[in-house]
Motif scaffolding. Structure first.
Motif, PDB file in Angstrom:
ATOM      1  N   HIS A 192      44.680  53.538  41.725  1.00  0.00           N
ATOM      2  CA  HIS A 192      43.294  53.908  42.052  1.00  0.00           C
ATOM      3  C   HIS A 192      42.531  54.348  40.809  1.00  0.00           C
ATOM      4  CE1 HIS A 192      39.835  55.656  43.989  1.00  0.00           C
ATOM      5  NE2 HIS A 192      40.135  56.854  43.510  1.00  0.00           N
ATOM      6  N   ILE A 193      43.186  55.064  39.925  1.00  0.00           N
ATOM      7  CA  ILE A 193      42.542  55.549  38.702  1.00  0.00           C
ATOM      8  C   ILE A 193      41.915  54.405  37.914  1.00  0.00           C
ATOM      9  CG2 ILE A 193      43.126  56.413  36.380  1.00  0.00           C
ATOM     10  CD1 ILE A 193      44.932  58.486  37.802  1.00  0.00           C
ATOM     11  N   TRP A 194      42.572  53.243  37.899  1.00  0.00           N
ATOM     12  CA  TRP A 194      42.044  52.117  37.133  1.00  0.00           C
ATOM     13  C   TRP A 194      40.724  51.600  37.696  1.00  0.00           C
ATOM     14  CZ3 TRP A 194      43.293  50.989  32.442  1.00  0.00           C
ATOM     15  CH2 TRP A 194      44.567  51.278  31.965  1.00  0.00           C
ATOM     16  N   SER A 195      40.402  51.963  38.949  1.00  0.00           N
ATOM     17  CA  SER A 195      39.157  51.468  39.543  1.00  0.00           C
ATOM     18  C   SER A 195      37.919  52.121  38.940  1.00  0.00           C
ATOM     19  CB  SER A 195      39.168  51.691  41.062  1.00  0.00           C
ATOM     20  OG  SER A 195      39.093  53.070  41.373  1.00  0.00           O
ATOM     21  N   ASP A 196      38.081  53.244  38.250  1.00  0.00           N
ATOM     22  CA  ASP A 196      36.940  53.877  37.590  1.00  0.00           C
ATOM     23  C   ASP A 196      37.372  54.421  36.233  1.00  0.00           C
ATOM     24  OD1 ASP A 196      34.395  54.740  37.104  1.00  0.00           O
ATOM     25  OD2 ASP A 196      34.509  56.512  38.386  1.00  0.00           O
ATOM     26  N   THR A 197      37.977  53.543  35.446  1.00  0.00           N
ATOM     27  CA  THR A 197      38.373  53.884  34.084  1.00  0.00           C
ATOM     28  C   THR A 197      37.389  53.293  33.082  1.00  0.00           C
ATOM     29  OG1 THR A 197      40.727  54.191  34.566  1.00  0.00           O
ATOM     30  CG2 THR A 197      40.158  53.516  32.325  1.00  0.00           C
ATOM     31  N   ASP A 198      37.181  51.983  33.164  1.00  0.00           N
ATOM     32  CA  ASP A 198      36.223  51.298  32.294  1.00  0.00           C
ATOM     33  C   ASP A 198      36.034  49.897  32.850  1.00  0.00           C
ATOM     34  OD1 ASP A 198      34.795  49.950  30.361  1.00  0.00           O
ATOM     35  OD2 ASP A 198      35.894  50.805  28.672  1.00  0.00           O
ATOM     36  N   PRO A 199      34.932  49.639  33.523  1.00  0.00           N
ATOM     37  CA  PRO A 199      34.757  48.341  34.182  1.00  0.00           C
ATOM     38  C   PRO A 199      34.715  47.162  33.224  1.00  0.00           C
ATOM     39  CG  PRO A 199      32.696  49.586  34.202  1.00  0.00           C
ATOM     40  CD  PRO A 199      33.763  50.523  33.725  1.00  0.00           C
ATOM     41  N   HIS A 200      34.460  47.409  31.946  1.00  0.00           N
ATOM     42  CA  HIS A 200      34.382  46.309  30.978  1.00  0.00           C
ATOM     43  C   HIS A 200      35.754  45.756  30.615  1.00  0.00           C
ATOM     44  CE1 HIS A 200      30.129  46.940  30.340  1.00  0.00           C
ATOM     45  NE2 HIS A 200      30.337  48.214  30.085  1.00  0.00           N
ATOM     46  N   ARG A 201      36.815  46.501  30.901  1.00  0.00           N
ATOM     47  CA  ARG A 201      38.136  46.084  30.407  1.00  0.00           C
ATOM     48  C   ARG A 201      39.234  46.172  31.465  1.00  0.00           C
ATOM     49  NH1 ARG A 201      38.284  48.112  25.351  1.00  0.00           N
ATOM     50  NH2 ARG A 201      36.253  49.125  25.429  1.00  0.00           N
ATOM     51  N   THR A 202      38.872  46.255  32.740  1.00  0.00           N
ATOM     52  CA  THR A 202      39.849  46.384  33.812  1.00  0.00           C
ATOM     53  C   THR A 202      39.539  45.378  34.919  1.00  0.00           C
ATOM     54  OG1 THR A 202      38.519  48.085  34.905  1.00  0.00           O
ATOM     55  CG2 THR A 202      40.198  48.846  33.355  1.00  0.00           C
ATOM     56  N   GLY A 203      40.416  45.314  35.920  1.00  0.00           N
ATOM     57  CA  GLY A 203      40.095  44.570  37.120  1.00  0.00           C
ATOM     58  C   GLY A 203      40.889  43.290  37.325  1.00  0.00           C
ATOM     59  N   MET A 204      40.375  42.461  38.244  1.00  0.00           N
ATOM     60  CA  MET A 204      41.064  41.269  38.733  1.00  0.00           C
ATOM     61  C   MET A 204      40.582  39.969  38.097  1.00  0.00           C
ATOM     62  SD  MET A 204      43.481  41.900  40.961  1.00  0.00           S
ATOM     63  CE  MET A 204      43.636  40.539  42.136  1.00  0.00           C
ATOM     64  N   LEU A 205      39.655  40.012  37.164  1.00  0.00           N
ATOM     65  CA  LEU A 205      39.250  38.871  36.345  1.00  0.00           C
ATOM     66  C   LEU A 205      38.966  37.612  37.173  1.00  0.00           C
ATOM     67  CD1 LEU A 205      41.733  39.206  33.332  1.00  0.00           C
ATOM     68  CD2 LEU A 205      39.602  40.434  33.775  1.00  0.00           C
ATOM     69  N   PRO A 206      37.863  37.591  37.908  1.00  0.00           N
ATOM     70  CA  PRO A 206      37.555  36.420  38.740  1.00  0.00           C
ATOM     71  C   PRO A 206      37.559  35.099  37.989  1.00  0.00           C
ATOM     72  CG  PRO A 206      36.057  38.235  39.255  1.00  0.00           C
ATOM     73  CD  PRO A 206      36.852  38.665  38.065  1.00  0.00           C
ATOM     74  N   PHE A 207      37.180  35.097  36.715  1.00  0.00           N
ATOM     75  CA  PHE A 207      37.088  33.846  35.959  1.00  0.00           C
ATOM     76  C   PHE A 207      38.437  33.152  35.803  1.00  0.00           C
ATOM     77  CE2 PHE A 207      37.803  37.130  32.751  1.00  0.00           C
ATOM     78  CZ  PHE A 207      38.796  36.561  31.956  1.00  0.00           C
ATOM     79  N   VAL A 208      39.533  33.905  35.951  1.00  0.00           N
ATOM     80  CA  VAL A 208      40.860  33.292  35.829  1.00  0.00           C
ATOM     81  C   VAL A 208      41.074  32.223  36.890  1.00  0.00           C
ATOM     82  CG1 VAL A 208      43.351  33.782  36.032  1.00  0.00           C
ATOM     83  CG2 VAL A 208      41.880  35.292  34.677  1.00  0.00           C
ATOM     84  N   PHE A 209      40.424  32.374  38.036  1.00  0.00           N
ATOM     85  CA  PHE A 209      40.610  31.440  39.144  1.00  0.00           C
ATOM     86  C   PHE A 209      39.574  30.312  39.135  1.00  0.00           C
ATOM     87  CE2 PHE A 209      42.326  35.552  40.383  1.00  0.00           C
ATOM     88  CZ  PHE A 209      43.588  35.205  40.839  1.00  0.00           C
ATOM     89  N   GLU A 210      38.692  30.318  38.158  1.00  0.00           N
ATOM     90  CA  GLU A 210      37.655  29.291  38.101  1.00  0.00           C
ATOM     91  C   GLU A 210      38.156  28.038  37.406  1.00  0.00           C
ATOM     92  OE1 GLU A 210      34.404  31.171  36.118  1.00  0.00           O
ATOM     93  OE2 GLU A 210      33.970  32.550  37.778  1.00  0.00           O
ATOM     94  N   ASP A 211      37.578  26.894  37.749  1.00  0.00           N
ATOM     95  CA  ASP A 211      37.915  25.638  37.091  1.00  0.00           C
ATOM     96  C   ASP A 211      37.669  25.759  35.589  1.00  0.00           C
ATOM     97  OD1 ASP A 211      38.525  24.548  39.530  1.00  0.00           O
ATOM     98  OD2 ASP A 211      36.628  23.460  39.740  1.00  0.00           O
ATOM     99  N   GLY A 212      38.568  25.194  34.823  1.00  0.00           N
ATOM    100  CA  GLY A 212      38.402  25.198  33.378  1.00  0.00           C
ATOM    101  C   GLY A 212      38.965  26.411  32.668  1.00  0.00           C
ATOM    102  N   PHE A 213      39.582  27.345  33.419  1.00  0.00           N
ATOM    103  CA  PHE A 213      40.140  28.528  32.759  1.00  0.00           C
ATOM    104  C   PHE A 213      41.256  28.135  31.798  1.00  0.00           C
ATOM    105  CE2 PHE A 213      43.556  31.748  32.702  1.00  0.00           C
ATOM    106  CZ  PHE A 213      42.902  32.685  31.920  1.00  0.00           C
ATOM    107  N   GLY A 214      41.260  28.789  30.651  1.00  0.00           N
ATOM    108  CA  GLY A 214      42.309  28.587  29.658  1.00  0.00           C
ATOM    109  C   GLY A 214      42.121  29.574  28.520  1.00  0.00           C
ATOM    110  N   TYR A 215      42.737  29.294  27.400  1.00  0.00           N
ATOM    111  CA  TYR A 215      42.675  30.224  26.273  1.00  0.00           C
ATOM    112  C   TYR A 215      41.243  30.540  25.859  1.00  0.00           C
ATOM    113  CZ  TYR A 215      47.570  28.715  25.593  1.00  0.00           C
ATOM    114  OH  TYR A 215      48.894  28.407  25.752  1.00  0.00           O
ATOM    115  N   GLU A 216      40.398  29.512  25.770  1.00  0.00           N
ATOM    116  CA  GLU A 216      39.042  29.736  25.273  1.00  0.00           C
ATOM    117  C   GLU A 216      38.240  30.626  26.209  1.00  0.00           C
ATOM    118  OE1 GLU A 216      37.056  26.134  24.285  1.00  0.00           O
ATOM    119  OE2 GLU A 216      38.477  25.606  22.680  1.00  0.00           O
ATOM    120  N   ARG A 217      38.454  30.471  27.497  1.00  0.00           N
ATOM    121  CA  ARG A 217      37.724  31.327  28.439  1.00  0.00           C
ATOM    122  C   ARG A 217      38.192  32.773  28.321  1.00  0.00           C
ATOM    123  NH1 ARG A 217      35.071  34.284  30.255  1.00  0.00           N
ATOM    124  NH2 ARG A 217      33.986  34.432  32.265  1.00  0.00           N
ATOM    125  N   TYR A 218      39.482  32.991  28.080  1.00  0.00           N
ATOM    126  CA  TYR A 218      39.956  34.357  27.886  1.00  0.00           C
ATOM    127  C   TYR A 218      39.398  34.938  26.590  1.00  0.00           C
ATOM    128  CZ  TYR A 218      42.945  38.431  28.417  1.00  0.00           C
ATOM    129  OH  TYR A 218      43.394  39.725  28.585  1.00  0.00           O
TER     130      TYR A 218
END
Length: 457
Positions: free
Chosen positions: A230-256
């Motif tokens: 739970h603590i991670w839910s309000d630690t720093d939104p810029h660097r935490t979370g479930m990364l929706p872009f990982v599931f998008e078409d075209g994800f790879g090294y460059e997108r990360y």
């Protein structure tokens, strides 16, 4: 968190954006070279009055580190302070309030991983018995306020401690009051990385539930099973979370890479010291416009440092880090890498696990992630039901993956036995935090000091 020894001023300068994907591409390995790197943290306490020892006090954290050198560990110095140790079993390092971490060596089998863990715990227990220190295997300090905790003398922590309150309400709790178990795993190609990243990110809430072990804050139940999560839910939104872009078409090294360029910086390491660059932009650094180092451009080591300052549920560097689990005792330290190795290191198991989660939508994944700290196995799955419904199936997929690996120890046993602590949790239907709460409300009669009897190594 990583420990730097040298400034790496001789590293190549970053001349173009294509270099930023190089560390990730360099991580590609054939399956025969895949390894397992396990990290685990524990709380240190004084066995007399159970306070968290400071760095400098007699018998404190510095003395603990120095005593471990009798087992062949070599000190790592920052300024005039020993802040970590290095050896054949990896690194022993300090989290911000003195939590002791083993960042294990990259090993071939879970048998080796568990033996490494056993050696480390035997060593720290030997020293602890001598200097009056014990260790707690939990996800969060059960009874300590922030004010009761010491701060370790590491430059990057000073910067982070100043910055955290600017970006979230619980970042200081994350730094000072939590412990975790993590495992770092390899991939063979960009496509393999993508499948493993997506599968493990979707299933990370299940690991959080199975390892949930932080139901107390400042001496009483906190209403959560994994308060650490739970603590991670309000630690720093810029660097935490479930990364929706990982599931998008075209994800790879460059997108990360694009994601990491949008993560604000913490620091730059030069000449043995950390320079505060909190909130500044790595994109500006690439252009020589970083306020902390005007006119200077980054080196590859600066980018490697920056990759270590994002904290999503799964993190990519030159390997994938599974980051969802609370700290725990010896058996569960071995169980976490077993769980993920079984799922990710056998293609049949990986395909089966991906089939379970591939149709989940992002809204459902986010709801699962936000619900699991409080609800554990009762957190809602995308499409209906709860985590409890798939926990046994996922565990069986992992077991099949480990059986297919067929890595045997000297007794002829494969690696499936390391899943037994998780099998017991699934069979009982109670995660570790629920068992602790049963004890607190029952046998312990509300006396949380009893936790030191059952959660000490």
């Amino acid at each position: 968190m990583s420990t730097r020894e040298v400034s790496d001023r001789d590293d190549p300068l970053i001349e173009n954006l294509s270099q930023l994907a190089a560390p990730m591409a360099a991580g590609e390995k054939p399956a025969s070279a895949w390894r397992i790197g396990t990290e685990h943290e524990k709380f240190v306490y004084d066995t007399g009055d159970r306070h968290a020892p400071s760095y400098t006090e007699t018998g404190g954290i510095r003395d603990l580190l120095m005593a471990l050198t009798e087992f062949g560990w070599e000190p790592i110095i920052e300024g005039s302070n020993v802040i970590a140790l290095k050896g054949s079993d990896g690194n022993v390092s300090l989290e911000p309030a003195g939590q002791l971490e083993l960042s294990g060596a990259p090993l071939e089998t879970l048998h080796e991983t568990c033996a490494e863990t056993g050696r480390h715990l035997a060593q720290v227990k030997t020293i602890g018995d001598r200097i009056g220190k014990g260790y707690l295997g939990l996800g969060m300090w059960p009874d300590k306020t922030r004010a009761e905790l010491p701060i370790m003398p590491k430059g990057r922590y000073e910067i982070m401690l100043r910055h955290m309150p600017r970006v979230g309400s619980m970042g200081l709790d994350m730094m000072l009051r939590t412990c975790t178990i993590q495992v770092n795993l390899d991939y063979s190609s960009e496509a393999d990385m993508v499948q493993k990243f997506r599968t493990s990110l979707a299933l990370q809430p299940l690991a959080t539930a199975l390892f949930a072990n932080s139901p107390f804050t400042e001496g009483k139940p906190n209403g959560f099973l994994s308060y650490r999560s739970h603590i991670w839910s309000d630690t720093d939104p810029h660097r935490t979370g479930m990364l929706p872009f990982v599931f998008e078409d075209g994800f790879g090294y460059e997108r990360y890479v694009d994601y990491m360029l949008d993560v604000p910086m913490y620091f730059v390491f030069r000449d043995g010291r950390y320079i505060d660059a909190a909130g500044q932009s790595f994109r500006d650094f690439l252009e020589g416009r970083l306020p902390a180092l005007p006119g200077e451009r980054p080196r590859l080591s600066d980018w490697q440092d920056h990759l270590s300052t994002a904290f999503p549920e799964v993190r990519l560097k030159s390997f994938l880090e599974m980051r969802g689990a609370d700290g725990g005792p010896w058996g569960r330290i071995c169980a976490l890498p077993a769980f993920w190795v079984g799922l990710l290191y056998d293609q049949g198991a990986l395909d089966a696990a991906w089939d379970l989660v591939k149709d989940w939508n992002m809204e459902g994944r986010e709801l699962l992630r936000s619900s699991v700290p409080r609800l554990g196995l009762d957190a809602p799955l995308p499409g209906g039901g709860t985590l409890r419904r798939i926990a046994g199936e996922v565990l069986e997929i992992s077991r099949a993956g480990l059986a297919a690996r067929n890595r045997l120890n000297s007794s002829g046993d494969n690696e499936t036995g390391y899943l037994e602590p998780l099998a017991e949790i699934v069979a009982s239907g109670k995660v570790p935090a629920e068992r602790l709460l049963d004890l607190y409300h029952g046998e312990w009669g509300g006396d949380l000091s009893r936790i030191y009897e059952v959660k000490s190594f």
